[in-house]
Scaffold this active site. Structure first.
Site, PDB file in Angstrom:
ATOM      1  N   SER A  32      41.437  44.772  49.205  1.00 48.83           N
ATOM      2  CA  SER A  32      42.420  45.175  48.211  1.00 48.83           C
ATOM      3  C   SER A  32      43.615  44.233  48.121  1.00 48.83           C
ATOM      4  CB  SER A  32      42.891  46.594  48.534  1.00 48.83           C
ATOM      5  OG  SER A  32      43.376  47.215  47.375  1.00 48.83           O
TER       6      SER A  32
ATOM      7  N   CYS B  84      45.000  38.125  41.421  1.00 51.25           N
ATOM      8  CA  CYS B  84      45.695  37.664  40.215  1.00 51.25           C
ATOM      9  C   CYS B  84      47.084  37.107  40.551  1.00 51.25           C
ATOM     10  CB  CYS B  84      45.816  38.811  39.211  1.00 51.25           C
ATOM     11  SG  CYS B  84      44.235  39.632  38.945  1.00 51.25           S
TER      12      CYS B  84
ATOM     13  N   PRO C 198      17.476  52.617  41.966  1.00 50.19           N
ATOM     14  CA  PRO C 198      18.323  53.778  41.659  1.00 50.19           C
ATOM     15  C   PRO C 198      19.300  54.167  42.769  1.00 50.19           C
ATOM     16  CG  PRO C 198      15.992  54.419  41.878  1.00 50.19           C
ATOM     17  CD  PRO C 198      16.045  52.929  41.925  1.00 50.19           C
TER      18      PRO C 198
ATOM     19  N   ILE D 274      21.140  51.812  44.301  1.00 49.74           N
ATOM     20  CA  ILE D 274      22.106  50.708  44.416  1.00 49.74           C
ATOM     21  C   ILE D 274      22.859  50.517  43.095  1.00 49.74           C
ATOM     22  CG2 ILE D 274      22.422  48.270  44.993  1.00 49.74           C
ATOM     23  CD1 ILE D 274      19.803  48.331  46.525  1.00 49.74           C
TER      24      ILE D 274
ATOM     25  N   ALA E  40      26.117  48.269  41.135  1.00 52.79           N
ATOM     26  CA  ALA E  40      26.832  46.994  41.237  1.00 52.79           C
ATOM     27  C   ALA E  40      27.928  46.957  40.169  1.00 52.79           C
ATOM     28  CB  ALA E  40      25.879  45.816  41.061  1.00 52.79           C
TER      29      ALA E  40
ATOM     30  N   GLY F  13      31.827  44.767  38.740  1.00 50.32           N
ATOM     31  CA  GLY F  13      32.760  43.637  38.820  1.00 50.32           C
ATOM     32  C   GLY F  13      32.183  42.312  38.345  1.00 50.32           C
ATOM     33  N   ASP F  14      32.741  41.233  38.884  1.00 56.15           N
ATOM     34  CA  ASP F  14      32.392  39.880  38.428  1.00 56.15           C
ATOM     35  C   ASP F  14      30.913  39.553  38.612  1.00 56.15           C
ATOM     36  OD1 ASP F  14      35.076  39.589  37.988  1.00 56.15           O
ATOM     37  OD2 ASP F  14      35.407  38.010  39.476  1.00 56.15           O
TER      38      ASP F  14
ATOM     39  N   LYS G  60      57.556  46.892   9.293  1.00 59.85           N
ATOM     40  CA  LYS G  60      56.163  46.447   9.188  1.00 59.85           C
ATOM     41  C   LYS G  60      55.944  45.537  10.389  1.00 59.85           C
ATOM     42  CE  LYS G  60      56.533  45.363   4.672  1.00 59.85           C
ATOM     43  NZ  LYS G  60      56.200  44.767   3.383  1.00 59.85           N
TER      44      LYS G  60
HETATM   45  P1  FAD Z   1      36.536  40.374  43.990  1.00 62.47           P
HETATM   46  O1  FAD Z   1      37.829  41.013  43.687  1.00 62.47           O
HETATM   47  O2  FAD Z   1      36.479  38.893  43.965  1.00 62.47           O
HETATM   48  O3  FAD Z   1      36.057  40.880  45.417  1.00 62.47           O
HETATM   49  C1  FAD Z   1      34.842  40.479  45.983  1.00 62.47           C
HETATM   50  C2  FAD Z   1      34.925  40.619  47.483  1.00 62.47           C
HETATM   51  O4  FAD Z   1      33.612  40.705  47.981  1.00 62.47           O
HETATM   52  C3  FAD Z   1      35.577  39.424  48.166  1.00 62.47           C
HETATM   53  O5  FAD Z   1      36.658  39.830  48.963  1.00 62.47           O
HETATM   54  C4  FAD Z   1      34.455  38.847  49.031  1.00 62.47           C
HETATM   55  O6  FAD Z   1      34.941  38.380  50.277  1.00 62.47           O
HETATM   56  C5  FAD Z   1      33.550  40.041  49.214  1.00 62.47           C
HETATM   57  N1  FAD Z   1      32.144  39.710  49.477  1.00 62.47           N
HETATM   58  C6  FAD Z   1      31.334  38.939  48.727  1.00 62.47           C
HETATM   59  N2  FAD Z   1      30.102  38.918  49.257  1.00 62.47           N
HETATM   60  C7  FAD Z   1      30.122  39.673  50.372  1.00 62.47           C
HETATM   61  C8  FAD Z   1      29.158  40.020  51.358  1.00 62.47           C
HETATM   62  N3  FAD Z   1      27.906  39.573  51.292  1.00 62.47           N
HETATM   63  N4  FAD Z   1      29.546  40.819  52.364  1.00 62.47           N
HETATM   64  C9  FAD Z   1      30.814  41.276  52.435  1.00 62.47           C
HETATM   65  N5  FAD Z   1      31.763  40.983  51.545  1.00 62.47           N
HETATM   66  C10 FAD Z   1      31.419  40.195  50.508  1.00 62.47           C
HETATM   67  N6  FAD Z   1      41.738  38.975  36.292  1.00 62.47           N
HETATM   68  C11 FAD Z   1      42.539  39.517  35.362  1.00 62.47           C
HETATM   69  O7  FAD Z   1      42.107  40.458  34.689  1.00 62.47           O
HETATM   70  N7  FAD Z   1      43.817  39.070  35.171  1.00 62.47           N
HETATM   71  C12 FAD Z   1      44.343  38.050  35.908  1.00 62.47           C
HETATM   72  O8  FAD Z   1      45.508  37.674  35.727  1.00 62.47           O
HETATM   73  C13 FAD Z   1      43.508  37.428  36.874  1.00 62.47           C
HETATM   74  N8  FAD Z   1      43.980  36.397  37.601  1.00 62.47           N
HETATM   75  C14 FAD Z   1      43.171  35.857  38.574  1.00 62.47           C
HETATM   76  C15 FAD Z   1      43.674  34.812  39.349  1.00 62.47           C
HETATM   77  C16 FAD Z   1      42.880  34.257  40.332  1.00 62.47           C
HETATM   78  C17 FAD Z   1      43.406  33.110  41.138  1.00 62.47           C
HETATM   79  C18 FAD Z   1      41.583  34.774  40.596  1.00 62.47           C
HETATM   80  C19 FAD Z   1      40.738  34.204  41.696  1.00 62.47           C
HETATM   81  C20 FAD Z   1      41.076  35.806  39.833  1.00 62.47           C
HETATM   82  C21 FAD Z   1      41.868  36.358  38.805  1.00 62.47           C
HETATM   83  N9  FAD Z   1      41.390  37.385  38.006  1.00 62.47           N
HETATM   84  C22 FAD Z   1      42.192  37.938  37.052  1.00 62.47           C
HETATM   85  C23 FAD Z   1      39.999  37.887  38.145  1.00 62.47           C
HETATM   86  C24 FAD Z   1      39.946  39.134  38.987  1.00 62.47           C
HETATM   87  O9  FAD Z   1      40.622  38.931  40.181  1.00 62.47           O
HETATM   88  C25 FAD Z   1      38.481  39.462  39.239  1.00 62.47           C
HETATM   89  O10 FAD Z   1      37.854  39.668  38.006  1.00 62.47           O
HETATM   90  C26 FAD Z   1      38.302  40.711  40.082  1.00 62.47           C
HETATM   91  O11 FAD Z   1      38.951  40.586  41.309  1.00 62.47           O
HETATM   92  C27 FAD Z   1      36.806  40.975  40.306  1.00 62.47           C
HETATM   93  O12 FAD Z   1      36.631  42.036  41.176  1.00 62.47           O
HETATM   94  P2  FAD Z   1      35.330  42.148  42.062  1.00 62.47           P
HETATM   95  O13 FAD Z   1      35.471  43.402  42.854  1.00 62.47           O
HETATM   96  O14 FAD Z   1      34.146  41.958  41.244  1.00 62.47           O
HETATM   97  O15 FAD Z   1      35.393  40.872  43.029  1.00 62.47           O
END
Ligand code: FAD
Length: 550
Positions: free
Chosen positions: A41, A45, A280, A282, A284, A286-287, A439
């Site tokens: 956590s 950003c 079913p 699992i 997923a 985020g990114d 406006k």
């Molecule tokens: P993340 O937040 O990246 O978390 C993934 C986590 O999974 C990481 O901590 C990693 O260590 C862990 N992990 C991966 N694989 C494994 C594994 N096999 N075992 C255990 N742990 C694992 N978005 C915006 O909307 N606005 C912004 O201004 C913005 N600014 C950003 C600036 C920066 C520098 C960065 C890097 C990103 C920014 N983003 C921004 C994007 C945003 O942070 C991501 O879209 C978001 O954090 C994605 O969330 P997530 O949970 O998918 O992945």
């Protein structure tokens, strides 16, 4: 269901949201959150601003820690623990404790993957030289700060002119470094249309950032003074005391792929609208996942914090027995670039073209963020894209010094509700002189677009101005015309149009333009009602100048 064991891999945006909501919905589930990094956590950003020393204390980036998750949410958090394999048959994951190398297994009833994305590091010559950084984590930002301080860095080369590249440029300039941005495309901010990215580029240059656009990186070297040199495909060389690689991210799909989960056409984990993978048990988020683009309907990868958080909540809902569905993504995003903001929502014109969608029209406008008579009014450059057949909103982009986010947020909400330009025309928004206009710019955008769709205000396209046989009419005042005009234009100031319209051809299409589009609209109405065939350039010569020199 009550004794369920929920295991979450990845403890930042998507994973942490999911874990906390699972607990809020199910007090008796066993919840395990693991992350291979040292923190959960944290504020990714905020990282550029920590490098830039705008955020001075690292601790401010930590939104929650293991103790808080344990004490407040009764969640077992294990940092520096990496999920290395999924045994789908047994419903177990294999975890490696990074400090000791010990590998152990954890069973699950529901597994959530939120592993994020990895920075792209192409295998170019010299890519592993010390001083070349990516920015994804707190340790990355700490390393960059330490390098700047220990080397007394004075210059940097940033590879990539997207959101993170531009934020880093601003922050390194803030730290007193001279910065060069190298970008393969001919524009910064790749998701934007080029004419909207142009003012951003000019703003960067005005703040002393050197821009090397339209030139891809070929490799990296170290010169005799110890500086890093970024070599480009055109043969140019850009030297700096450090290099930041910000050329995009790719979804972290290794774990999912090895477990045989289905990936989508864009390379992300495929999920349904309840964030469930092809297994079913699992989920997923985020990114790492592909989502449905609400405008084009196509699968897309949108690495943004908002969707990751919302998807984490949806997965938690579904795991805890609720029938929640993810609506899809529209890519609403904003980036600060020195003292301007650049924001967008929905599809750009080029994204629509890529998707093969041709039923669209666009308008440009440059209204003030609040009424001009109140001190401090700043222009917002706005582009609105909508469906020609029914006015449905498809996307918007805006650049300006003040209140850009508010306008894009209103349009983003309208897009989510399936709104049209006619809805923007009728939107009732906040107004007092220091906050907006009776406006609002959003109303103006809706009015210009609605007028066009009703046939009251045919639009000329800056890209097609000067077509053969067309008569180009500049309705600005003569002094403005003398200062610069579109080649081939004839000047007839708006206030003289009624008296002198006989000088204009009735047998040719007339394309009208003015400064920002307003006088051109008035001239259009006069001439249309007198039987002329006319079109007006929305956004006027100001939009034209964003892409072509006059
Ligand atoms: P993340 O937040 O990246 O978390 C993934 C986590 O999974 C990481 O901590 C990693 O260590 C862990 N992990 C991966 N694989 C494994 C594994 N096999 N075992 C255990 N742990 C694992 N978005 C915006 O909307 N606005 C912004 O201004 C913005 N600014 C950003 C600036 C920066 C520098 C960065 C890097 C990103 C920014 N983003 C921004 C994007 C945003 O942070 C991501 O879209 C978001 O954090 C994605 O969330 P997530 O949970 O998918 O992945």
């Amino acid at each position: 269901m009550n004794q369920k064991k929920i295991v979450i891999v990845g403890g930042v945006a998507g994973g942490a949201s999911c874990a906390a909501r699972c607990r809020r919905l199910n007090e008796s589930a066993e919840i395990l959150l693991i992350d291979r990094g040292p923190y959960v956590s944290f504020a990714n950003c905020g990282l550029p601003y920590f490098v830039g020393d705008v955020i001075k204390e690292e601790s401010k980036l930590l939104l929650a820690n293991e103790a808080l998750f344990r004490d407040r949410f009764n969640i077992d958090v294990r940092t520096r623990h990496e999920a290395v394999a999924i045994d789908r048959e047994k419903r177990e994951i294999e975890v490696r404790e990074l400090a000791t190398g010990r590998v152990y297994r954890e069973s699950y009833d529901a597994l959530v993957l939120s592993p994020g994305a990895a920075a792209v590091r192409p295998p170019l010559p010299g890519i592993d030289l010390p001083g070349i950084f990516v920015l994804r984590s707190i340790p990355d930002s700490r390393d960059i700060r330490a390098w700047i301080e220990s080397k007394n860095a004075k210059s940097a080369v940033i590879v990539g002119g997207g959101f993170i590249g531009l934020e880093m440029a601003e922050n390194l300039v803030h730290r007193g470094l001279s910065v060069t941005v190298v970008e393969m495309l001919k524009q910064v901010m790749p998701p934007f249309d080029p004419e909207m990215a142009r003012p951003v580029q000019e703003h960067m240059e005005a703040h002393g950032v050197k821009m090397a656009l339209g030139d891809g990186v070929a490799g990296f070297e170290q010169n005799t003074t110890g500086q890093l040199v970024v070599k480009t495909q055109s043969g140019a060389a850009h030297a700096g005391d450090l290099v930041i690689l910000a050329i995009g991210v790719r979804p972290e799909t290794g774990l999912a792929k090895a477990a045989g989960l289905t990936l989508g056409e864009r390379g992300g984990i495929r999920v349904d609208d309840q964030m469930r993978t092809s297994d079913p048990a699992i989920w997923a988020v985020g990114d790492a996942v592909e989502s449905r683009d609400v405008v084009t309907g196509q699968a897309t990868l949108i690495p943004l914090a908002g969707p990751a958080n919302r998807q984490g909540r949806i997965a938690a809902d579904v795991i805890c027995g609720r029938d929640s569905h993810f609506r899809g993504v529209q890519g609403t995003a904003i980036c600060g670039v020195f003292d301007i903001a650049v924001a967008s929502t929905g599809a750009s014109e080029k994204a629509l073209q890529r998707a093969g969608i041709t039923d669209f029209e666009k308008v440009y406008l440059h209204p003030n963020h609040h009424v001009g008579y109140y001190p401090g009014a700043k222009p917002i450059h706005l582009k609105l894209i909508f469906r020609k057949t029914d006015g449905r909103l498809l996307g918007a982009q805006a650049v300006g010094e003040a209140d850009v986010a508010r306008r894009i947020d209103v349009i983003a909400t309208a897009i989510q509700f399936g709104g049209t330009v006619f809805d923007l025309e009728e939107s009732e928004l906040c107004y007092a002189p220091q906050f907006g206009g009776a406006k609002d710019p959003v109303n103006f955008a809706g009015m210009i677009a609605s007028n066009a769709l009703r046939g009251d205000h045919p639009l000329a396209d800056w890209g097609q101005l000067g077509a053969e046989g067309e008569f180009l009419l500049d309705v600005r005042d003569p002094d403005e015309f003398e200062e610069g005009h579109i080649p081939g234009a004839v000047n007839l100031p708006l206030n003289e149009v009624r008296a002198r319209m006989g000088e204009l051809p009735r047998d040719r299409e007339i394309s009208i333009y003015c400064g920002v589009g307003q006088r051109g609209y008035y001239a259009t109405r006069i001439l249309m009602q007198n039987g002329y065939r006319v079109r007006n350039l929305a956004g006027g010569i100001q939009t034209y100048r964003q892409i072509k020199s006059v």
